[in-house]
Design a protein around this motif. Structure first.
Motif, PDB file in Angstrom:
ATOM      1  N   SER A  48       4.214  47.574  93.658  1.00 53.65           N
ATOM      2  CA  SER A  48       4.778  47.180  95.320  1.00 53.65           C
ATOM      3  C   SER A  48       2.433  46.473  95.495  1.00 53.65           C
ATOM      4  N   PHE A  49       2.215  45.833  96.362  1.00 54.30           N
ATOM      5  CA  PHE A  49       1.123  45.516  96.536  1.00 54.30           C
ATOM      6  C   PHE A  49       0.148  47.098  97.164  1.00 54.30           C
ATOM      7  N   VAL A  50      -1.466  46.745  96.807  1.00 50.96           N
ATOM      8  CA  VAL A  50      -1.996  47.647  96.970  1.00 50.96           C
ATOM      9  C   VAL A  50      -3.052  47.507  97.331  1.00 50.96           C
ATOM     10  N   TYR A  51      -3.098  47.881  97.784  1.00 49.44           N
ATOM     11  CA  TYR A  51      -4.706  47.044  99.440  1.00 49.44           C
ATOM     12  C   TYR A  51      -5.668  47.526  99.528  1.00 49.44           C
ATOM     13  N   THR A  52      -7.093  47.466  97.944  1.00 50.90           N
ATOM     14  CA  THR A  52      -7.798  48.662  98.248  1.00 50.90           C
ATOM     15  C   THR A  52      -9.131  47.805  99.405  1.00 50.90           C
ATOM     16  N   ARG A  53      -9.596  49.187  99.839  1.00 50.13           N
ATOM     17  CA  ARG A  53     -11.490  48.182 100.430  1.00 50.13           C
ATOM     18  C   ARG A  53     -12.156  49.280 100.195  1.00 50.13           C
ATOM     19  N   HIS A  54     -13.663  48.710 100.379  1.00 55.60           N
ATOM     20  CA  HIS A  54     -14.357  49.671 100.315  1.00 55.60           C
ATOM     21  C   HIS A  54     -15.655  49.452 101.032  1.00 55.60           C
ATOM     22  N   GLU A  55     -16.434  50.100 102.040  1.00 56.38           N
ATOM     23  CA  GLU A  55     -17.425  49.776 102.976  1.00 56.38           C
ATOM     24  C   GLU A  55     -18.877  50.309 103.034  1.00 56.38           C
ATOM     25  N   ASN A  56     -19.579  49.678 102.183  1.00 57.06           N
ATOM     26  CA  ASN A  56     -20.720  50.583 101.948  1.00 57.06           C
ATOM     27  C   ASN A  56     -22.197  49.684 102.630  1.00 57.06           C
ATOM     28  N   VAL A  57     -23.400  50.204 102.951  1.00 58.19           N
ATOM     29  CA  VAL A  57     -24.181  49.313 103.204  1.00 58.19           C
ATOM     30  C   VAL A  57     -25.106  47.909 103.448  1.00 58.19           C
TER      31      VAL A  57
ATOM     32  N   GLY B 182     -21.907  45.808 103.137  1.00 58.39           N
ATOM     33  CA  GLY B 182     -20.884  45.068 103.243  1.00 58.39           C
ATOM     34  C   GLY B 182     -19.600  45.350 103.126  1.00 58.39           C
ATOM     35  N   THR B 183     -18.106  44.981 103.074  1.00 54.41           N
ATOM     36  CA  THR B 183     -17.066  45.956 103.321  1.00 54.41           C
ATOM     37  C   THR B 183     -16.078  44.690 101.410  1.00 54.41           C
ATOM     38  N   HIS B 184     -16.068  45.055 100.590  1.00 50.73           N
ATOM     39  CA  HIS B 184     -15.386  44.665  99.734  1.00 50.73           C
ATOM     40  C   HIS B 184     -13.686  45.043 100.271  1.00 50.73           C
ATOM     41  N   ALA B 185     -13.116  44.441  99.611  1.00 51.43           N
ATOM     42  CA  ALA B 185     -11.872  44.208  99.661  1.00 51.43           C
ATOM     43  C   ALA B 185     -10.824  43.662  98.135  1.00 51.43           C
ATOM     44  N   ILE B 186     -10.485  43.791  97.482  1.00 54.75           N
ATOM     45  CA  ILE B 186      -9.503  43.562  96.488  1.00 54.75           C
ATOM     46  C   ILE B 186      -7.762  44.038  97.035  1.00 54.75           C
ATOM     47  N   LEU B 187      -7.184  43.043  96.626  1.00 57.63           N
ATOM     48  CA  LEU B 187      -5.843  42.910  96.733  1.00 57.63           C
ATOM     49  C   LEU B 187      -4.600  43.161  95.227  1.00 57.63           C
ATOM     50  N   TYR B 188      -4.256  43.748  94.859  1.00 57.80           N
ATOM     51  CA  TYR B 188      -3.925  43.870  93.574  1.00 57.80           C
ATOM     52  C   TYR B 188      -1.789  43.726  93.768  1.00 57.80           C
TER      53      TYR B 188
END
Length: 178
Positions: A87-96, A98-104
Motif C-alpha cells: 500500500s501507499f504510505v503518505y507521511t507528513r510532519h509539521e514543525n516550525v 514548515g511541512t515535510h511530507a513524503i509518499l512511499y
C-alpha cells in the motif's frame, strides 16, 4: 559584589538553556522495522541520509490522514500498525520550519516490507505522458484512457486517494519553491 556576579552568571546560564536549539525533523525516511514483522520505522535523517541520533522525544506525524504521536529514540520511531498488504504510505510532519511530507509505496513480499519513495514528479508525469501520447497519436486515445483508468484503480486500491494524490503533488511543489 559577589552576589551580583553570581546572579549574573546564573541568569546567563538560565537564558542559555531557555534559548537552546529545539530539535526539528526536516528530513525523514521510512524503512522496514527490524524488530517487528509487518511494521515500518520512521527515521529522522539529515540531507545526506545520515541518522540524526540527537532526535529523541515525542513528535506528531500524520500518516495516511491519521495523526500519530511517535516517540523517537536516537532518531528512530516505530509505527506500531501492521501493514497487511502492499500500500501507499503518505507521511507528513509539521514543525516550525514548515511541512515535510513524503509518499512511499510499501511493497510487501515474502513476509518482508520494501518501502519505495514515490516522487511527486512521477505522480504528475504519468498522467501528463498519457495525455501527451493520446494527443500525439489519435489512435492511442482509447488505449491511453484504459491505461489511465488502470493507473487510477491501482492507486485507489492501494490506499492512495485523489485528495492524497493532489496533496502529495502540492507538497512537492512547495518544496521546490521554498
Amino acid at each position: 559584589m559577589k552576589r551580583f556576579l553570581l546572579t549574573c552568571v546564573l541568569t546567563i546560564i538560565a537564558v542559555s538553556f531557555a534559548l537552546a536549539d529545539t530539535i526539528a525533523i526536516n528530513h525523514f525516511v521510512i524503512k522496514e522495522n527490524p524488530f517487528a514483522k509487518d511494521e515500518i520505522a520512521i527515521i529522522a535523517v539529515d540531507t545526506a541520509g545520515v541518522i540524526q541520533e540527537n532526535v529523541s522525544g515525542l513528535f506528531t506525524f500524520t500518516i495516511n490522514g491519521f495523526t500519530e504521536e511517535l516517540t523517537f529514540d536516537k532518531g528512530t520511531a516505530f509505527y506500531r500498525h501492521k501493514i497487511e498488504k502492499s500500500s501507499f504510505v503518505y507521511t507528513r510532519h509539521e514543525n516550525v520550519n514548515g511541512t515535510h511530507a513524503i509518499l512511499y509505496y510499501v511493497y510487501r513480499h515474502d513476509s518482508r516490507l520494501t518501502p519505495v519513495k514515490i516522487s511527486w514528479i512521477v505522480l504528475i508525469g504519468i498522467p501528463l505522458a498519457l495525455i501527451l501520447l493520446g494527443y500525439l497519436f489519435k489512435r492511442f486515445i482509447i488505449i491511453a484512457l484504459i491505461i489511465f483508468c488502470i493507473f487510477l484503480y491501482f492507486n485507489h486500491s492501494n490506499g492512495l486517494s485523489i485528495p492524497t494524490f493532489f496533496q502529495s503533488i502540492i507538497d512537492g511543489l512547495k518544496g521546490v519553491f521554498s
